[in-house]
Design a protein around this motif. Structure first.
Motif, PDB file in Angstrom:
ATOM      1  N   SER A  66      14.220 -15.756  35.550  1.00 36.36           N
ATOM      2  CA  SER A  66      12.913 -15.365  36.059  1.00 36.36           C
ATOM      3  C   SER A  66      12.763 -15.692  37.543  1.00 36.36           C
ATOM      4  O   SER A  66      12.961 -16.848  37.941  1.00 36.36           O
ATOM      5  CB  SER A  66      11.803 -16.069  35.281  1.00 36.36           C
ATOM      6  OG  SER A  66      10.562 -15.980  35.967  1.00 36.36           O
ATOM      7  N   TYR A  77      15.848  -7.985  27.136  1.00 33.32           N
ATOM      8  CA  TYR A  77      15.130  -7.635  28.364  1.00 33.32           C
ATOM      9  C   TYR A  77      13.883  -6.806  28.097  1.00 33.32           C
ATOM     10  O   TYR A  77      13.375  -6.131  28.991  1.00 33.32           O
ATOM     11  CB  TYR A  77      16.087  -6.886  29.309  1.00 33.32           C
ATOM     12  CG  TYR A  77      17.288  -7.718  29.681  1.00 33.32           C
ATOM     13  CD1 TYR A  77      17.238  -8.610  30.746  1.00 33.32           C
ATOM     14  CD2 TYR A  77      18.462  -7.645  28.934  1.00 33.32           C
ATOM     15  CE1 TYR A  77      18.326  -9.412  31.064  1.00 33.32           C
ATOM     16  CE2 TYR A  77      19.558  -8.444  29.244  1.00 33.32           C
ATOM     17  CZ  TYR A  77      19.481  -9.322  30.308  1.00 33.32           C
ATOM     18  OH  TYR A  77      20.551 -10.117  30.614  1.00 33.32           O
ATOM     19  N   GLU A 133      10.770  -7.410  27.861  1.00 29.46           N
ATOM     20  CA  GLU A 133       9.579  -7.648  28.687  1.00 29.46           C
ATOM     21  C   GLU A 133       9.602  -6.883  30.007  1.00 29.46           C
ATOM     22  O   GLU A 133       8.560  -6.705  30.640  1.00 29.46           O
ATOM     23  CB  GLU A 133       9.427  -9.149  28.988  1.00 29.46           C
ATOM     24  CG  GLU A 133       8.890  -9.965  27.826  1.00 29.46           C
ATOM     25  CD  GLU A 133       9.921 -10.244  26.752  1.00 29.46           C
ATOM     26  OE1 GLU A 133       9.535 -10.630  25.642  1.00 29.46           O
ATOM     27  OE2 GLU A 133      11.141 -10.067  27.031  1.00 29.46           O
ATOM     28  N   TYR A 134      10.770  -6.409  30.419  1.00 31.98           N
ATOM     29  CA  TYR A 134      10.895  -5.760  31.727  1.00 31.98           C
ATOM     30  C   TYR A 134      10.939  -4.233  31.656  1.00 31.98           C
ATOM     31  O   TYR A 134      10.962  -3.572  32.688  1.00 31.98           O
ATOM     32  CB  TYR A 134      12.153  -6.273  32.433  1.00 31.98           C
ATOM     33  CG  TYR A 134      12.059  -7.735  32.778  1.00 31.98           C
ATOM     34  CD1 TYR A 134      11.291  -8.170  33.854  1.00 31.98           C
ATOM     35  CD2 TYR A 134      12.716  -8.696  32.012  1.00 31.98           C
ATOM     36  CE1 TYR A 134      11.186  -9.518  34.167  1.00 31.98           C
ATOM     37  CE2 TYR A 134      12.618 -10.045  32.326  1.00 31.98           C
ATOM     38  CZ  TYR A 134      11.851 -10.449  33.400  1.00 31.98           C
ATOM     39  OH  TYR A 134      11.752 -11.779  33.703  1.00 31.98           O
ATOM     40  N   THR A 186       9.939  -0.455  31.480  1.00 33.87           N
ATOM     41  CA  THR A 186       8.787   0.357  31.866  1.00 33.87           C
ATOM     42  C   THR A 186       8.901   1.796  31.366  1.00 33.87           C
ATOM     43  O   THR A 186       7.958   2.568  31.522  1.00 33.87           O
ATOM     44  CB  THR A 186       8.620   0.358  33.398  1.00 33.87           C
ATOM     45  OG1 THR A 186       9.839   0.799  34.014  1.00 33.87           O
ATOM     46  CG2 THR A 186       8.273  -1.036  33.914  1.00 33.87           C
ATOM     47  N   MET A 190      12.401 -14.700  30.658  1.00 35.92           N
ATOM     48  CA  MET A 190      11.009 -14.757  31.099  1.00 35.92           C
ATOM     49  C   MET A 190      10.577 -16.175  31.452  1.00 35.92           C
ATOM     50  O   MET A 190       9.419 -16.540  31.325  1.00 35.92           O
ATOM     51  CB  MET A 190      10.087 -14.150  30.048  1.00 35.92           C
ATOM     52  CG  MET A 190      10.257 -14.691  28.646  1.00 35.92           C
ATOM     53  SD  MET A 190       9.263 -13.809  27.409  1.00 35.92           S
ATOM     54  CE  MET A 190       7.598 -14.259  27.899  1.00 35.92           C
ATOM     55  N   THR A 221       3.248 -12.876  31.812  1.00 30.31           N
ATOM     56  CA  THR A 221       4.287 -11.907  31.449  1.00 30.31           C
ATOM     57  C   THR A 221       4.071 -10.590  32.176  1.00 30.31           C
ATOM     58  O   THR A 221       5.024  -9.968  32.669  1.00 30.31           O
ATOM     59  CB  THR A 221       4.300 -11.672  29.931  1.00 30.31           C
ATOM     60  OG1 THR A 221       4.522 -12.916  29.262  1.00 30.31           O
ATOM     61  CG2 THR A 221       5.400 -10.699  29.534  1.00 30.31           C
ATOM     62  N   GLN A 254       6.577  -8.766  34.882  1.00 24.94           N
ATOM     63  CA  GLN A 254       7.033  -7.379  34.750  1.00 24.94           C
ATOM     64  C   GLN A 254       6.711  -6.579  36.007  1.00 24.94           C
ATOM     65  O   GLN A 254       7.532  -5.785  36.485  1.00 24.94           O
ATOM     66  CB  GLN A 254       6.384  -6.709  33.546  1.00 24.94           C
ATOM     67  CG  GLN A 254       6.905  -5.298  33.301  1.00 24.94           C
ATOM     68  CD  GLN A 254       6.110  -4.541  32.250  1.00 24.94           C
ATOM     69  OE1 GLN A 254       4.960  -4.173  32.479  1.00 24.94           O
ATOM     70  NE2 GLN A 254       6.734  -4.313  31.095  1.00 24.94           N
ATOM     71  N   ASN A 312       9.039  -7.504  38.852  1.00 25.85           N
ATOM     72  CA  ASN A 312      10.373  -6.968  38.582  1.00 25.85           C
ATOM     73  C   ASN A 312      10.434  -5.465  38.837  1.00 25.85           C
ATOM     74  O   ASN A 312      11.370  -4.968  39.461  1.00 25.85           O
ATOM     75  CB  ASN A 312      10.772  -7.267  37.141  1.00 25.85           C
ATOM     76  CG  ASN A 312      12.176  -6.806  36.828  1.00 25.85           C
ATOM     77  OD1 ASN A 312      13.149  -7.439  37.215  1.00 25.85           O
ATOM     78  ND2 ASN A 312      12.295  -5.678  36.132  1.00 25.85           N
ATOM     79  N   ALA A 313       9.449  -4.732  38.335  1.00 23.95           N
ATOM     80  CA  ALA A 313       9.447  -3.274  38.496  1.00 23.95           C
ATOM     81  C   ALA A 313       9.404  -2.894  39.973  1.00 23.95           C
ATOM     82  O   ALA A 313      10.112  -1.975  40.412  1.00 23.95           O
ATOM     83  CB  ALA A 313       8.253  -2.672  37.758  1.00 23.95           C
ATOM     84  N   GLN A 335      16.591  -0.708  33.293  1.00 26.96           N
ATOM     85  CA  GLN A 335      15.333  -1.106  32.666  1.00 26.96           C
ATOM     86  C   GLN A 335      15.300  -2.611  32.428  1.00 26.96           C
ATOM     87  O   GLN A 335      14.413  -3.118  31.756  1.00 26.96           O
ATOM     88  CB  GLN A 335      15.139  -0.348  31.344  1.00 26.96           C
ATOM     89  CG  GLN A 335      14.764   1.109  31.509  1.00 26.96           C
ATOM     90  CD  GLN A 335      13.386   1.284  32.124  1.00 26.96           C
ATOM     91  OE1 GLN A 335      12.429   0.624  31.737  1.00 26.96           O
ATOM     92  NE2 GLN A 335      13.282   2.179  33.086  1.00 26.96           N
ATOM     93  N   ASN A 342      15.994  -6.762  34.204  1.00 30.14           N
ATOM     94  CA  ASN A 342      15.567  -7.477  35.409  1.00 30.14           C
ATOM     95  C   ASN A 342      16.768  -7.699  36.320  1.00 30.14           C
ATOM     96  O   ASN A 342      16.961  -8.757  36.919  1.00 30.14           O
ATOM     97  CB  ASN A 342      14.872  -8.800  35.066  1.00 30.14           C
ATOM     98  CG  ASN A 342      15.793  -9.811  34.414  1.00 30.14           C
ATOM     99  OD1 ASN A 342      16.829  -9.451  33.845  1.00 30.14           O
ATOM    100  ND2 ASN A 342      15.433 -11.086  34.486  1.00 30.14           N
TER     101      ASN A 342
END
Length: 364
Positions: free
Chosen positions: A39, A192, A194-195, A197, A223, A270, A274, A277-278, A299, A301
């Motif tokens: 993270s 992964y 949580e990351y 999109t 995370m 969280t 995200q 990261n995005a 998709q 991190n």
């Protein structure tokens, strides 16, 4: 007694290549570690506070079923707590699955550049790993299904995949599952999740609820809780019963349980993780993708950057390391000799990586 006589490991154990973790900078250096997909924002402040609160209870065994954590996961993710098993990182759970569902003469199928732990745990269980070619570094459902034989007992699927960052849509995961025999276990490894999109992605929780031969595995390591080693899975009541018979009786420590439960409920942190990261994942991809480097759409991190050849990748790795930015070489573990995996870090780290690699291209 002869010195030549000693305990001998099971057949095949010494043929296993040990897992190679991402490198870190030298002790005491100010190197930035971008090699382990950790993270960039640290851990949830609420998780840190919860972890610290366990200090007064260190002499007491934790509750054996990780009820504290399973309750939090049930509340936030809407899954029956009795269908959750927690472990010492998701690796612990993957090892348990292999131990319980693979044996001598069995086979497990995976895509060629899937997570390097899968071959280790498959072979350790006495089974054979079957590697299946991909399309543009993405798992090929048709090829995976074609590789299934009467000996197949497990299909390993990291989604998104490490180290490539690619993913398989919910529709394709369901097509893969529909093509498998009922006695084959589909393991969906969402380290992964949580990351992600992508709108057509799904963690597989609905599929687990519909079928007895699917298990969804997740982790807190990406995370902010990598040091605490907390993983969790959702499976059928039958699978949960099997794993609980074999797992260690106190396999998740109390500080970790408390921290992970707090992190689960801290949905604001969280979401912030995200979003960060995005933003920087998309930025570094746009900045680096060129005639000299190709960034595989990710998709996770992290991003996988492909160079013209292994020599250019090595030069890029060494140059970044000299400037205090440690990324991941993926040739030794995955055979992608011309590639580097770069974790998404702070804005400063991302701008540093891009500046160095662009300058390197200009002089090479």
């Amino acid at each position: 007694m002869s010195d030549d006589i000693r305990p001998v490991p099971q057949p095949g154990i010494l043929d296993i290549a040990a897992y190679l973790p991402g490198k870190s900078g030298a002790a005491g250096s100010n190197a930035v570690k971008l090699s382990a997909n950790e993270s960039p924002l640290g851990a949830s402040p609420k998780a840190i506070e919860a972890f610290q609160s366990a200090a007064a209870q260190l002499e007491i065994y934790p509750e054996g079923s990780s009820k504290i954590l399973r309750t939090a996961l049930s509340e936030v993710h809407g899954v029956d707590a009795d269908r959750i098993v927690c472990g010492n990182g998701s690796d612990d759970l993957l090892h348990l699955i292999a131990q319980c569902y693979l044996g001598e003469g069995d086979e497990a199928v995976m895509n060629r550049y899937g997570f390097s732990v899968y071959p280790i745990i498959t072979r350790a269980a006495g089974a054979r790993i079957v590697l299946v070619d991909e399309i543009n570094y993405t798992a090929d459902v048709d090829a995976l299904l074609a590789a299934v034989t009467a000996k197949t007992k497990i299909v390993w699927l990291a989604n998104p995949n490490n180290p490539t960052g690619t993913y398989v849509s919910d529709a394709e995961v369901r097509r893969l599952h529909a093509g498998l025999r009922p006695d084959i276990l589909l393991v969906i490894d969402n380290a992964y999740a949580e990351y992600v999109t992508a709108e057509d992605y799904d963690v597989g929780q609905k599929l687990v609820a519909e079928a007895n031969n699917v298990v969804m595995v997740r982790t807190f390591s990406k995370m902010g809780l990598a040091a605490a080693r907390i993983g969790w899975l959702v499976g059928s009541p039958e699978l949960v019963d099997v794993l609980n018979r074999v797992r260690g009786p106190f396999n998740v420590n109390l500080p970790g349980q408390l921290a992970a439960a707090a992190a689960t409920r801290d949905t604001e942190f969280t979401a912030r993780l995200q979003a960060h990261n995005a933003q920087w994942r998309d930025w570094i991809a746009q900045e680096l993708d060129s005639n000299h480097m190709h960034v595989v759409p990710s998709q996770g991190n992290f991003v996988m950057v492909l160079f013209p050849d292994a020599e250019h990748a090595r030069l890029a790795f060494d140059t970044l390391a000299e400037r205090g930015l440690i990324v991941r070489e993926i040739g030794p573990s995955y055979g992608i000799e011309a590639g580097l995996r770069i974790s998404i870090g702070s804005e400063q780290a991302m701008r540093g990586v891009v500046g160095i690699l662009k300058a390197l291209v200009e002089i090479s």
